[in-house]
Design an enzyme around this catalytic site. Structure first.
Site, short mmCIF file in Angstrom:
data_model
loop_
_atom_site.label_atom_id
_atom_site.label_comp_id
_atom_site.label_asym_id
_atom_site.label_seq_id
_atom_site.Cartn_x
_atom_site.Cartn_y
_atom_site.Cartn_z
N ARG A 62 0.62 -1.48 0.02
CA ARG A 62 -0.29 0.02 -0.07
C ARG A 62 0.67 1.72 -0.32
NH1 ARG A 62 -2.73 1.59 4.37
NH2 ARG A 62 -2.78 -0.24 5.48
N TYR A 115 -16.18 14.15 -16.70
CA TYR A 115 -15.81 13.26 -17.31
C TYR A 115 -17.63 12.87 -15.87
CZ TYR A 115 -15.48 8.26 -16.25
OH TYR A 115 -15.47 6.56 -16.36
N ASP A 187 -7.61 16.79 -15.82
CA ASP A 187 -8.00 15.86 -15.87
C ASP A 187 -7.09 15.47 -17.59
OD1 ASP A 187 -9.17 13.41 -17.15
OD2 ASP A 187 -10.57 12.54 -16.47
N LYS A 212 -7.56 4.00 -20.33
CA LYS A 212 -7.78 4.22 -21.04
C LYS A 212 -6.41 4.63 -22.16
CE LYS A 212 -11.61 5.04 -19.63
NZ LYS A 212 -12.26 6.44 -19.06
C1 LIG Z 1 -12.85 6.93 -18.05
C2 LIG Z 1 -12.16 8.32 -17.36
C3 LIG Z 1 -12.08 9.06 -16.03
C4 LIG Z 1 -11.93 7.87 -14.84
O1 LIG Z 1 -11.17 6.70 -15.05
P1 LIG Z 1 -11.53 5.38 -14.13
O2 LIG Z 1 -9.89 4.82 -14.91
O3 LIG Z 1 -13.17 4.82 -14.88
O4 LIG Z 1 -11.73 5.33 -12.90
C5 LIG Z 1 -11.86 10.11 -15.85
N1 LIG Z 1 -11.55 10.55 -16.47
C6 LIG Z 1 -11.80 10.49 -17.71
C7 LIG Z 1 -11.60 12.48 -18.69
C8 LIG Z 1 -11.98 9.39 -18.21
O5 LIG Z 1 -12.58 9.22 -19.34
#
Ligand SMILES: *Cc1c(COP(=O)(O)O)cnc(C)c1O
Length: 407
Positions: A62, A115, A187, A212
């Site tokens: 952790r 998101y 982000d 992603k």
């Molecule tokens: C998918 C996504 C998230 C969240 O990510 P997870 O790995 O599914 O928790 C946050 N911001 C954007 C722009 C995303 O496409």
């Protein structure tokens, strides 16, 4: 002994080499997956020093793990940050970063179309701890700037946005945030470090859903926060206590995926632009959203702050859900799924993916039609993807009853 000179590497070289060598073992050319949860110390004084962060090393997963750290190093270098902290998911990175810095009565300025789950943190969870969140219209940068100047602890941006690919001017808004001492968080999931480096545009923290594009293979969840040593110490401390730690196997899969990041992004962006142009010519398409089109209303800002326009294209289908129901099953090179950034092309209506939690009215308010489909363009040959869309649209046009009602 770290002799890598990252500054001299170009992005594609970084994706392959950066951050890995010091984590290798047994002369293996690949970073090992260290699954051991704990580490053995016969010298209790050394153990204590490592546990107290006086000496580098590992005690418990952790707190830190070599495979996770190799991933953190690679993304840290790609984003030009001093430090990076890996998480169990993108939302783990986003929520942990927000909760690391926010206290009751703080104010957050952000936009309406972040998101979906991020939006839920803003509207459902932060109000519970008496954090005041102001969500501005994403297209109104003057309003965002006015709200920033009233004072805020965090300015939270996402650009390009999901699924309408709106563009925020990071440099301009970060400059305004600096005048009120706010922490600027971006982000960067859609752009990836290949196309956009928010830290060089004035941001303090960059976040990714590593699930992603970084991973690229839709088989591992992960997230990461990157920024200064000082800020990342707080984020790391939040993670070690609250526990949204990255799994070593996921770290390995994402690290492996990242080696082809630049190649994938190049191919996806090339196809995305051609697909966007193809869609613009379709009579049954009402609008196409892609920042690389010169008709995109913020194309100029996108051109300034991005090196490429990415692999996501969205479009509005006339005939809304009736048309979506007919079109999607006809596509051959397609996963119809709530994910993006993979090597396979993925089609997803906003209504069942990014904005499934919203009511019809809420979607309308965000400018998201019931016929909006997001394409996460994969790495297939461009010609095949276009041909696939062509035959699907031909089928849709052959469905006369639907067409009549649309026209
Ligand atoms: C998918 C996504 C998230 C969240 O990510 P997870 O790995 O599914 O928790 C946050 N911001 C954007 C722009 C995303 O496409």
């Amino acid at each position: 002994m770290n002799t890598e000179k990252y500054e001299e590497m170009r992005p594609g070289t970084k994706t392959v080499w950066a951050g890995e060598k010091k984590f290798r073992a047994y002369r293996a050319t690949q970073v090992p997956v260290v699954l051991s949860v704990a580490y053995d110390y016969s010298d209790v004084d050394e153990w204590y020093d490592v546990a107290m962060n006086r000496k580098s090393g590992y005690t418990y997963n952790r707190m830190g793990n070599p495979t996770v750290q190799a991933f953190e190093e690679k993304i840290r270098i790609l984003e030009g940050a001093e430090a990076a902290v890996g998480f169990s998911s993108g939302m783990g990175a986003i929520s942990s970063t927000l909760y690391s810095f926010l206290r009751p009565n703080d104010r957050v300025v952000s936009v309406k179309d972040t998101y979906g789950a991020t939006n839920k943190i803003f509207t459902e969870f932060l109000p519970r701890i008496h954090v005041d969140v102001v969500l501005c219209n994403t297209n109104d940068q003057d309003q965002i700037e006015r709200e920033i100047r009233k004072g805020c602890k965090i300015l939270y941006l996402e650009t390009p946005t999901n699924p309408t690919l709106r563009i925020l001017d990071i440099e301009r808004l970060a400059k305004a945030a600096k005048t009120v001492g706010a922490i600027v968080v971006v982000d960067n999931t859609f752009a990836t470090p290949i196309n956009q480096n928010p830290l060089f545009l004035g941001a303090d923290i960059v976040l990714h859903s590593a699930t992603k594009f970084l991973s690229g293979h839709a088989d591992a969840l992960g997230g990461v926060a990157c920024g200064s040593k000082e800020l990342m110490e707080e984020v790391y401390h939040y993670r070690e206590i609250n526990g949204a730690t990255m799994d070593p196997m996921s770290a390995y899969l994402i690290l492996r995926g990242m080696k082809t990041l630049k190649l994938r992004i190049q191919q996806q962006a090339k196809s995305a632009l051609e697909i966007a142009r193809f869609l613009q010519e379709q009579e049954l398409v009402a609008s196409v959203y892609y920042p690389g089109l010169d008709t995109h209303h913020n194309h100029q800002i996108a051109k300034q702050q991005m090196k490429g326009f990415g692999g996501i294209v969205s479009f509005d289908l006339k005939g809304e859900m009736d048309a979506v129901r007919l079109l999607l099953p006809k596509l051959q090179y397609a996963n119809r799924a709530g994910n993006l950034g993979a090597v396979e092309t993925i089609y997803g209506p906003a209504r069942t993916t990014s904005h499934v939690e919203c009511t019809l009215e809420e979607r309308q308010e965000l400018g998201i039609s019931e016929g909006l489909v997001r394409i996460s363009v994969g790495i297939e040959d461009t010609e095949d993807l276009i041909a696939d869309l062509k035959q699907a649209f031909k089928y849709l046009e052959s469905k006369n009853e639907i067409i009549q009602s649309i026209r």
